[in-house]
Design a protein around this motif. Sequence first.
Motif, PDB file in Angstrom:
ATOM      1  N   ASP A 202     -10.661  87.222  60.144  1.00 60.74           N
ATOM      2  CA  ASP A 202     -11.601  86.460  59.314  1.00 60.74           C
ATOM      3  C   ASP A 202     -10.908  85.750  58.157  1.00 60.74           C
ATOM      4  OD1 ASP A 202     -10.950  88.747  57.998  1.00 60.74           O
ATOM      5  OD2 ASP A 202     -12.999  89.355  57.521  1.00 60.74           O
ATOM      6  N   LEU A 203      -9.718  86.223  57.764  1.00 62.69           N
ATOM      7  CA  LEU A 203      -8.974  85.528  56.705  1.00 62.69           C
ATOM      8  C   LEU A 203      -8.532  84.146  57.180  1.00 62.69           C
ATOM      9  CD1 LEU A 203      -6.734  88.404  55.283  1.00 62.69           C
ATOM     10  CD2 LEU A 203      -8.855  87.490  54.333  1.00 62.69           C
ATOM     11  N   TYR A 204      -8.065  84.081  58.426  1.00 61.33           N
ATOM     12  CA  TYR A 204      -7.667  82.780  58.981  1.00 61.33           C
ATOM     13  C   TYR A 204      -8.888  81.884  59.180  1.00 61.33           C
ATOM     14  CZ  TYR A 204      -3.083  84.815  59.928  1.00 61.33           C
ATOM     15  OH  TYR A 204      -1.850  85.400  59.794  1.00 61.33           O
ATOM     16  N   GLU A 205     -10.012  82.479  59.592  1.00 61.14           N
ATOM     17  CA  GLU A 205     -11.225  81.685  59.781  1.00 61.14           C
ATOM     18  C   GLU A 205     -11.717  81.116  58.455  1.00 61.14           C
ATOM     19  OE1 GLU A 205     -13.944  84.306  61.675  1.00 61.14           O
ATOM     20  OE2 GLU A 205     -12.838  84.380  63.580  1.00 61.14           O
ATOM     21  N   SER A 206     -11.660  81.933  57.408  1.00 61.57           N
ATOM     22  CA  SER A 206     -12.083  81.451  56.084  1.00 61.57           C
ATOM     23  C   SER A 206     -11.161  80.351  55.579  1.00 61.57           C
ATOM     24  CB  SER A 206     -12.102  82.617  55.085  1.00 61.57           C
ATOM     25  OG  SER A 206     -12.979  83.622  55.498  1.00 61.57           O
ATOM     26  N   ALA A 207      -9.851  80.538  55.784  1.00 58.83           N
ATOM     27  CA  ALA A 207      -8.898  79.520  55.355  1.00 58.83           C
ATOM     28  C   ALA A 207      -9.093  78.227  56.143  1.00 58.83           C
ATOM     29  CB  ALA A 207      -7.474  80.037  55.537  1.00 58.83           C
ATOM     30  N   SER A 208      -9.397  78.346  57.442  1.00 60.14           N
ATOM     31  CA  SER A 208      -9.625  77.150  58.258  1.00 60.14           C
ATOM     32  C   SER A 208     -10.875  76.416  57.812  1.00 60.14           C
ATOM     33  CB  SER A 208      -9.741  77.563  59.730  1.00 60.14           C
ATOM     34  OG  SER A 208      -9.970  76.436  60.545  1.00 60.14           O
ATOM     35  N   ILE A 209     -11.927  77.155  57.462  1.00 58.42           N
ATOM     36  CA  ILE A 209     -13.160  76.525  56.975  1.00 58.42           C
ATOM     37  C   ILE A 209     -12.899  75.790  55.666  1.00 58.42           C
ATOM     38  CG2 ILE A 209     -15.462  77.010  56.069  1.00 58.42           C
ATOM     39  CD1 ILE A 209     -15.635  79.298  58.105  1.00 58.42           C
ATOM     40  N   ASP A 210     -12.013  76.347  54.827  1.00 61.37           N
ATOM     41  CA  ASP A 210     -11.686  75.698  53.552  1.00 61.37           C
ATOM     42  C   ASP A 210     -10.760  74.500  53.727  1.00 61.37           C
ATOM     43  OD1 ASP A 210     -13.236  77.469  52.189  1.00 61.37           O
ATOM     44  OD2 ASP A 210     -11.601  78.853  51.730  1.00 61.37           O
ATOM     45  N   GLY A 211     -10.343  74.217  54.966  1.00 61.55           N
ATOM     46  CA  GLY A 211      -9.516  73.043  55.228  1.00 61.55           C
ATOM     47  C   GLY A 211      -8.026  73.309  55.265  1.00 61.55           C
ATOM     48  N   ALA A 212      -7.610  74.583  55.290  1.00 60.02           N
ATOM     49  CA  ALA A 212      -6.181  74.898  55.323  1.00 60.02           C
ATOM     50  C   ALA A 212      -5.639  74.735  56.739  1.00 60.02           C
ATOM     51  CB  ALA A 212      -5.944  76.336  54.835  1.00 60.02           C
ATOM     52  N   GLY A 213      -4.497  74.053  56.868  1.00 58.33           N
ATOM     53  CA  GLY A 213      -3.843  73.893  58.155  1.00 58.33           C
ATOM     54  C   GLY A 213      -2.996  75.097  58.495  1.00 58.33           C
ATOM     55  N   LYS A 214      -2.268  75.015  59.609  1.00 58.99           N
ATOM     56  CA  LYS A 214      -1.455  76.135  60.064  1.00 58.99           C
ATOM     57  C   LYS A 214      -0.354  76.489  59.074  1.00 58.99           C
ATOM     58  CE  LYS A 214      -3.524  76.856  63.992  1.00 58.99           C
ATOM     59  NZ  LYS A 214      -4.242  78.129  64.266  1.00 58.99           N
ATOM     60  N   ILE A 215       0.290  75.482  58.493  1.00 57.82           N
ATOM     61  CA  ILE A 215       1.371  75.756  57.537  1.00 57.82           C
ATOM     62  C   ILE A 215       0.823  76.402  56.281  1.00 57.82           C
ATOM     63  CG2 ILE A 215       3.183  74.709  56.130  1.00 57.82           C
ATOM     64  CD1 ILE A 215       3.513  72.585  58.260  1.00 57.82           C
ATOM     65  N   ARG A 216      -0.310  75.852  55.814  1.00 58.70           N
ATOM     66  CA  ARG A 216      -0.945  76.413  54.616  1.00 58.70           C
ATOM     67  C   ARG A 216      -1.402  77.848  54.870  1.00 58.70           C
ATOM     68  NH1 ARG A 216      -0.886  75.958  49.168  1.00 58.70           N
ATOM     69  NH2 ARG A 216      -2.876  76.630  48.281  1.00 58.70           N
ATOM     70  N   GLN A 217      -1.931  78.120  56.047  1.00 56.12           N
ATOM     71  CA  GLN A 217      -2.357  79.471  56.384  1.00 56.12           C
ATOM     72  C   GLN A 217      -1.171  80.435  56.437  1.00 56.12           C
ATOM     73  OE1 GLN A 217      -4.772  79.586  59.944  1.00 56.12           O
ATOM     74  NE2 GLN A 217      -5.981  77.804  59.319  1.00 56.12           N
ATOM     75  N   PHE A 218      -0.037  79.932  56.905  1.00 55.25           N
ATOM     76  CA  PHE A 218       1.144  80.791  56.991  1.00 55.25           C
ATOM     77  C   PHE A 218       1.596  81.246  55.605  1.00 55.25           C
ATOM     78  CE2 PHE A 218       5.812  81.122  56.923  1.00 55.25           C
ATOM     79  CZ  PHE A 218       5.987  82.187  57.791  1.00 55.25           C
ATOM     80  N   PHE A 219       1.646  80.305  54.659  1.00 58.50           N
ATOM     81  CA  PHE A 219       2.142  80.646  53.323  1.00 58.50           C
ATOM     82  C   PHE A 219       1.074  81.283  52.435  1.00 58.50           C
ATOM     83  CE2 PHE A 219       5.285  77.423  54.578  1.00 58.50           C
ATOM     84  CZ  PHE A 219       6.452  78.097  54.253  1.00 58.50           C
ATOM     85  N   SER A 220      -0.203  81.027  52.700  1.00 60.10           N
ATOM     86  CA  SER A 220      -1.265  81.559  51.839  1.00 60.10           C
ATOM     87  C   SER A 220      -1.945  82.794  52.395  1.00 60.10           C
ATOM     88  CB  SER A 220      -2.332  80.470  51.599  1.00 60.10           C
ATOM     89  OG  SER A 220      -1.779  79.354  50.941  1.00 60.10           O
TER      90      SER A 220
END
Length: 329
Positions: A202-220
């Motif tokens: 769900d952390l990745y799903e929340s980050a994706s909903i907020d507009g974070a891409g794969k690179i942003r998800q990796f570092f955040s």
Amino acid sequence: MAQTYLQNTREQTAALKLLRKRRWGGAAPYLFIFPWIFGFVVFTLGPLLFSLIISFFDWPIVGKVTFIGIDNYVEMFTDDPMFWKSLSVTLKFAVLFVPLNIVLALALAMLLNQKVRGSAIFRTAFYLPSVISGVALAMIWSWVYSGEYGILNYFLSLFGIQGPDWLNDTKWSLVAMVIASLWGQGSMMLIFLAGLKGIPKDLYESASIDGAGKIRQFFSVTIPMITPTILFNLITSIIAAFQQLTLALLLTGGGPMKSTYFYAMYMYENAFKYYKMGYSAANAWFMFLIVLVLTFLVFKSSEAWVFYEGEMKKNPQKKLKARKGGQTG
């Protein structure tokens, strides 16, 4: 009167039985862990303390043992150029090996964490090098690094690059040791993979909903959530870097011109080539202190970059208490 005496005797007997049961019940856990305690004392703690004791002696394998105090340590720092040479080689190796080891293991774990067909086969293939013995590993890399018929130079020649004589060139010998050491990534890769599997989806799903891409998800998301795993692998990599011995001993013997003369090889030769067991023990304890200090520094720095679950809940409560205390004052 006799009945009262008999009742008291029964009560005393029952109390004694209960006391004995409690005594044996309290000792039972220690009986179960006794084999481990015995093995630890005899095979780990005992030799450790014995090595500390003999570091203050002139202790040849055959001959008279003489107490010399801290002379072994003084000689090591003031009258042994091989000490500083081996230490500098090991530090250079650690600077190259530790970050590359962590980055490569994490990259492999990220690849194996993808849902693709045959991922189990790749996990097995990447883990296999870590179970190969050091002698077999050295034989494989001696063939790979050969300047005449090595597969690595043959591969480079396909691109018009003339490869060096890896094991006999002082510029490339240490790099060759780093590359060969990076090959056994299995254990660290699996630890990273376990850490990645433990990240909630769900952390990745929340980050994706907020507009974070794969690179942003990796570092955040990914990196902060596996920082405890990174901490563990960082410490184990530092320890492994200072214990490097087998590959260099079998591939280069410390050469050429002592360019791969690691600190562990320096200790090994003092003990089993020059038969100076006390001096070698002093070398070992100094390496222990270096690893201890580096581990302590890593742990102290982890307060700034390692994230543990529950910290986000505890910190606001502490801040709230601090505010209430300030308002009361």
